[in-house]
Design a protein around this motif. Structure first.
Motif, PDB file in Angstrom:
ATOM      1  N   TYR A  76       0.836  -1.206   0.000  1.00 41.66           N
ATOM      2  CA  TYR A  76       0.000   0.000   0.000  1.00 41.66           C
ATOM      3  C   TYR A  76       0.870   1.256   0.000  1.00 41.66           C
ATOM      4  N   LEU A  77       1.885   1.256   0.862  1.00 43.50           N
ATOM      5  CA  LEU A  77       2.763   2.434   0.949  1.00 43.50           C
ATOM      6  C   LEU A  77       3.526   2.637  -0.356  1.00 43.50           C
ATOM      7  N   LYS A 113       1.141   4.096  -2.826  1.00 44.19           N
ATOM      8  CA  LYS A 113       0.909   5.516  -2.476  1.00 44.19           C
ATOM      9  C   LYS A 113       2.045   6.382  -3.004  1.00 44.19           C
ATOM     10  N   GLU A 171       1.740   6.748  -6.658  1.00 47.50           N
ATOM     11  CA  GLU A 171       0.609   7.647  -6.949  1.00 47.50           C
ATOM     12  C   GLU A 171       1.025   9.099  -6.755  1.00 47.50           C
ATOM     13  N   ASN A 204      -5.727  12.164  -3.140  1.00 53.81           N
ATOM     14  CA  ASN A 204      -6.325  12.523  -4.422  1.00 53.81           C
ATOM     15  C   ASN A 204      -7.833  12.315  -4.445  1.00 53.81           C
ATOM     16  N   LEU A 215      -7.250  12.119 -11.675  1.00 52.73           N
ATOM     17  CA  LEU A 215      -6.574  11.805 -10.413  1.00 52.73           C
ATOM     18  C   LEU A 215      -7.545  11.799  -9.228  1.00 52.73           C
ATOM     19  N   LEU A 272      -5.669   4.131   6.410  1.00 56.45           N
ATOM     20  CA  LEU A 272      -4.329   3.925   5.866  1.00 56.45           C
ATOM     21  C   LEU A 272      -3.564   5.238   5.771  1.00 56.45           C
ATOM     22  N   SER A 300       0.283   6.051   7.130  1.00 53.82           N
ATOM     23  CA  SER A 300       1.355   6.425   6.220  1.00 53.82           C
ATOM     24  C   SER A 300       1.984   7.767   6.573  1.00 53.82           C
TER      25      SER A 300
END
Lengths: 111, 237
Positions: free
Chosen positions: A82-83, A86, A89, B181, B73, B232, B236
């Motif tokens: 996931y990281l 990300k 992205e 986004n 996006l 999440l 992060s």
């Protein structure tokens, strides 16, 4: 050695070999996955050890213990994935944004 | 239409106000939306086309500022692109405004008046504070739940954090950096408000729901995705 032990050992060695081919100098990951592979090989060859360890941790069977740790491990992998996604992205967004900001149409030159 | 307005003896100049409209496949309504904004006296319009599949520019009433993402996006990304652009312009306030026709341009003077009078950094529009906004029941329930989830994550209790209608001053525009986004950006907004200690307030705004805007709006499945993104997001950071 039983058939399942041979199959599992082959699987671990294949995965580890594939990982080594693609590691690209990530040494910490190399150490981590090497330890995982060694642990997996150890428990495949000596399955009774996992049962002993399981009972000490309050789990009925060795295979259940390994299953629980595997779930944790996959959770860790999912989080890493996931990281990573990300980050990609964010890089993609930065590129697309820079392009948009470089090609602004202003009121005086818009048709 | 004059570019100055007088509300409760306060006179303010709309020339320093920029309207930021993130848009994705809104050719059906965006022309009218922009026309009404201009009729309300606001001429500094920035449209960020978030990778629409049609040629959005052809449907817009010029003159205006136009930026285009080559790929879609998400609304959060479009807003941040708009922020990044407007930072380089001579502006006093920035209003974020949806392209789907839900936001009534009458709200623009309401927001502008409020930010001038209260001197807050951000004014959030709310569908729930007053006015008889006829929200569909499902949406009402969803937004009520979202309110408390946002509070759990951010510590800020807004009546309507997922309303795209906001006005920001220069300090807020320069401070806020949206990295989400997708629609979770609305909650990230609140994180940013808290992080940068921005002052804020909510005002009631007028919202119009149409079959078109409801169809384009968030589904329950989107809400679950937003929640996962939020969980999440926290891990992060």
């Amino acid at each position: 050695m039983t058939a399942i032990q041979i199959i599992l050992l082959a699987g671990i060695l294949f995965l580890y070999g594939y990982f080594l081919l693609n590691i690209r100098r990530r040494f910490l990951e190399l150490i981590f996955f090497t330890l995982i592979a060694i642990g997996a090989i150890f428990f495949i060859i000596t399955p009774d050890t996992s049962t002993l360890l399981a009972k000490k941790l309050g789990v009925q069977r060795g295979v259940d213990l390994i299953f629980y740790f595997t779930i944790l491990f996959f959770g860790y992998l999912l989080m890493k994935l996931y990281l990573r996604i990300k980050k990609v992205e964010q890089k993609l967004t930065a590129v697309i944004r820079e392009d948009a900001l470089s090609n602004v149409k202003y009121p005086h030159n818009i048709n | 239409m004059t570019t100055t307005a007088t509300v409760t003896n306060l006179s303010f100049n709309r020339n320093g106000v920029f309207i930021l409209i993130p848009a994705y496949n809104e050719t059906q309504v965006i022309g009218k939306v922009i026309q009404k904004i201009k009729e309300a006296g606001y001429n500094n319009i920035v449209v960020v086309d978030d990778g629409s599949s049609d040629n959005l520019l052809n449907f817009l009433q010029k003159p205006l500022y136009f930026l285009k993402h080559k790929k879609n996006l998400g609304q959060g990304a479009a807003l941040q692109t708009g922020f990044s652009f407007v930072k380089n312009l001579n502006f006093e306030y920035l209003i974020t405004f949806d392209a789907d026709g839900q936001h009534d341009p009458k709200n623009l003077d309401i927001l502008l008046h409020e930010i001038i009078v209260t001197k807050a950094d951000i004014i959030f529009g709310s569908r729930f504070l007053s006015f008889d906004n006829k929200l569909p029941l499902k949406k009402r329930i969803l937004l009520k739940i979202a309110r408390y989830i946002n509070f759990l994550f951010t510590g800020l209790l807004l009546s309507d954090a997922h309303n795209g209608l906001r006005i920001l001053n220069k300090k807020a525009v320069n401070s806020i950096n949206i990295t989400e986004n997708g629609m979770a950006h609305a909650t990230e907004f609140l994180f940013e408000v808290k992080l940068h200690k921005l002052t804020w307030k909510e005002v009631p705004v007028i919202i119009h729901y149409s079959k078109y805007s409801i169809k384009k709006g968030q589904r329950i499945s989107n809400s679950i995705k937003i929640l996962i993104d939020l969980l999440l997001y926290k891990t992060s950071k």
